[in-house]
Design an enzyme around this catalytic site. Structure first.
Site, PDB file in Angstrom:
ATOM      1  N   LEU A  33      -9.553  36.886  14.927  1.00 19.14           N
ATOM      2  CA  LEU A  33      -9.053  35.876  13.973  1.00 19.14           C
ATOM      3  C   LEU A  33      -8.413  34.698  14.692  1.00 19.14           C
ATOM      4  O   LEU A  33      -7.367  34.199  14.295  1.00 19.14           O
ATOM      5  CB  LEU A  33      -8.078  36.504  12.972  1.00 19.14           C
ATOM      6  N   HIS A  34      -9.088  34.236  15.757  1.00 17.46           N
ATOM      7  CA  HIS A  34      -8.581  33.110  16.532  1.00 17.46           C
ATOM      8  C   HIS A  34      -9.619  31.992  16.651  1.00 17.46           C
ATOM      9  O   HIS A  34      -9.870  31.485  17.753  1.00 17.46           O
ATOM     10  CB  HIS A  34      -8.166  33.577  17.934  1.00 17.46           C
ATOM     11  N   PRO A  35     -10.258  31.557  15.558  1.00 14.32           N
ATOM     12  CA  PRO A  35     -11.224  30.456  15.668  1.00 14.32           C
ATOM     13  C   PRO A  35     -10.529  29.182  16.128  1.00 14.32           C
ATOM     14  O   PRO A  35      -9.415  28.876  15.713  1.00 14.32           O
ATOM     15  CB  PRO A  35     -11.772  30.322  14.243  1.00 14.32           C
TER      16      PRO A  35
END
Length: 561
Positions: free
Chosen positions: A467-469
């Site tokens: 969850l680190h775009p």
């Protein structure tokens, strides 16, 4: 209402920071537009640290993006949670607070035009934004809005983990956000007195009563108003009614997915691709939506022979007691994110600085809350520097249609090699003698997964996004750059800036929330025309001090010998 000085499109982490900092000038009118709901103080799931598992995947809290079928992941669509409320993903994330390695920022600064983003330049803003509850020092702040607590990591399994990593040849460090990131320690979290401390709670809510600051939730920005090469405002939809809002400047803070989407919807991006979708190009800027980076992670899980894990707290019959203890006393299993310890390691001796992040949980559980029966524990691990690159591209002129996300996970030789190393490192740690009293056998990936090919196949079937775009509107001055590093302005468009994870040129080797807040703090000074804080050339650990700068592709930070 007249014209605002600044319209901030997005009430996530960066938007909250900018709203607080820009509205410090009482003569400046600031409007924050957030498409999601308010983050109510009484919302238990938002405020209780352990509640994040309930929000991820919920249509009330999560925009529920998903990737296109990933060709190297057996065609799977990978779910991507993004916060659908004020505070953005800082209101639903796992609250881990990690800056990344100092050499991450040396890598940023090595790019042309990025010289002012070295670690020495970023460190004063990292210190400005935080109150480290362990105490301020040369690396940590003591009076910032974000209060950062250290995970206690006092479970018997966590203590076994600290012994095991030393048996495996790694070391302990006193602070992964301090002098030496490499090693294992208790992890910092954005939890304060048993509550989640999101960017909204830390920055925005304390200043909501300022007369020059307005926040509108459930207001979707659908298009930028660009006239004669200058942003003049935004078009929005609120309660199904369209409205035009004029502004002296527009600042995009929608994150690595929504920011490029909004730019493309407004005619700013790759002109030929926009025409194919039916958007009239206003400004040909090919880098918009490209360079997408993320962390892919998975779980190496073991059954525990002894009933010493945190599993009972997750049982349905025990949840009322856990909830009551948190509501009345702000303590117990509800007052933690359970990611209380872990570390950063190098997967081989050729790596200059940590390329693997390891979270330890005294519980076998997935991010959505699903778990095997009985007691267990796990290492949550993944490579941090994949050289795979993806993209964000609109597929419709309708802003409500999610864009196409292509991450290209596992598409490169480096990515696949480091994944094999990551799983072997995790197994090495979790099978050391310190775990012998508890080791009831590997649950995942399981003893049947052993060869390199079997490991890659299992990762392709099992791994999830961290969850680190990030990096889809990168800072820089090259042909693929979107944002000017000195002003945060979009190249070629006056009155339009980008301040969020999309502006990062490269992903850091950790959770990106702290980096985004730092970036927004520094951007606030650049936007206001203030002289940036003076660099702090503080020493930090290097694995190879004689090769200073080689990992980052440049120099500029002090070596620690």
């Amino acid at each position: 209402m007249g014209e605002f000085d600044y319209v901030i499109a997005g009430g996530g982490a960066a938007g909250c920071v900018l709203a607080a900092r820009l509205s410090e000038d009482p003569s400046t009118r600031v409007l924050v537009l957030e498409a999601g709901r308010p983050d109510r103080f009484w919302d238990v799931f938002v405020q209780m640290p352990a509640g994040f598992a309930f929000m991820i995947g919920s249509r009330f809290y999560d925009w529920r993006y998903e990737s296109e079928p990933e060709p190297f992941m057996h065609g799977r669509r990978i779910a991507h949670a993004r916060g659908k409320l004020l505070g953005g993903s800082s209101s639903i994330n796992a609250m881990n607070f990690q800056r990344g390695n100092p050499l991450d920022y040396e890598r940023w600064a090595a790019d042309p035009g990025m010289e002012s983003w070295s670690f020495a330049d970023c460190l004063p803003y990292f210190k400005l934004m935080e109150t480290c509850m362990e105490g301020a020092d040369a690396w940590r702040g003591g009076s910032g809005p974000l209060k950062v607590e250290r995970g206690p990591a006092d479970n018997v399994l966590a203590r076994a983990m600290f012994d095991a990593v030393q048996e495996a040849g790694y070391w302990l460090t006193t602070d992964v956000n301090g002098y030496r990131q490499e090693g294992f320690s208790g992890f910092d979290r954005n939890i304060y007195r048993g509550r989640r401390l999101s960017a909204s709670r830390a920055y925005l809510h304390p200043v909501r009563r300022r007369p020059n600051l307005e926040v509108r939730c459930r207001t979707m920005v659908t298009r930028l108003l660009v006239e004669a090469g200058r942003a003049r405002g935004v078009e929005v939809v609120r309660h199904r009614r369209a409205e035009t809002i004029r502004a002296r400047e527009v600042i995009l803070c929608g994150g690595a997915i929504n920011t490029p989407q909004l730019l493309q919807l407004s005619g700013i991006g790759n002109a030929s691709e926009l025409q194919r979708v039916g958007v009239r190009p206003l400004h040909d800027l090919p880098g918009v939506g490209e360079n997408l980076q993320d962390h892919l992670e998975t779980y190496v899980q073991y059954r525990s022979k002894l009933p010493v894990s945190k599993a009972p707290a997750m049982d349905l019959r025990n949840r009322p007691r856990v909830g009551a203890e948190w509501l009345l006393l702000r303590r117990g299993p509800g007052a933690t994110n359970h990611f209380e310890s872990g570390g950063f390691i190098r997967s081989n001796e050729e790596v200059e600085y940590p390329n693997l992040m390891f979270h330890f949980l005294p519980l076998a559980i997935r991010v959505d809350g699903s778990r095997p029966p009985g007691h267990g524990y796990q290492g949550h691990i993944g490579p941090m520097y994949s050289d795979a690159r993806g993209s964000v591209k609109i597929r419709s002129t309708d802003p409500r249609v999610h864009p196409a996300l292509r991450f290209n996970y596992l598409s490169t030789e480096q990515d696949r090699r480091e994944w094999v190393e990551a799983i072997r490192c995790a197994r090495d740690i979790l099978t050391q003698p310190a775990f012998e009293p508890y080791d009831g056998g590997e649950l995942a990936p399981g003893p049947a997964v052993e060869t390199d090919e079997e490991i890659i196949d299992w990762v392709a079937r099992d791994a999830e996004t961290g969850l680190h775009p990030s990096c889809t509107a990168k800072m820089g001055v090259g042909e693929d750059a979107v944002v000017d590093p000195a002003t945060m302005r979009v190249h070629g468009i006056e009155g339009l800036r980008v301040v969020d994870a999309s502006a990062m040129p490269y992903i850091t080797n950790a959770n990106i929330y702290a980096a985004v807040v730092m970036l927004a703090e520094k951007a606030a000074d650049l936007i206001r025309g203030n002289t940036p804080l003076a660099p702090l050339p503080q020493e930090y650990y290097r694995h190879r001090p004689d090769r200073a700068g080689s990992a980052a592709g440049g120099s500029g930070a002090s070596s620690a010998g």
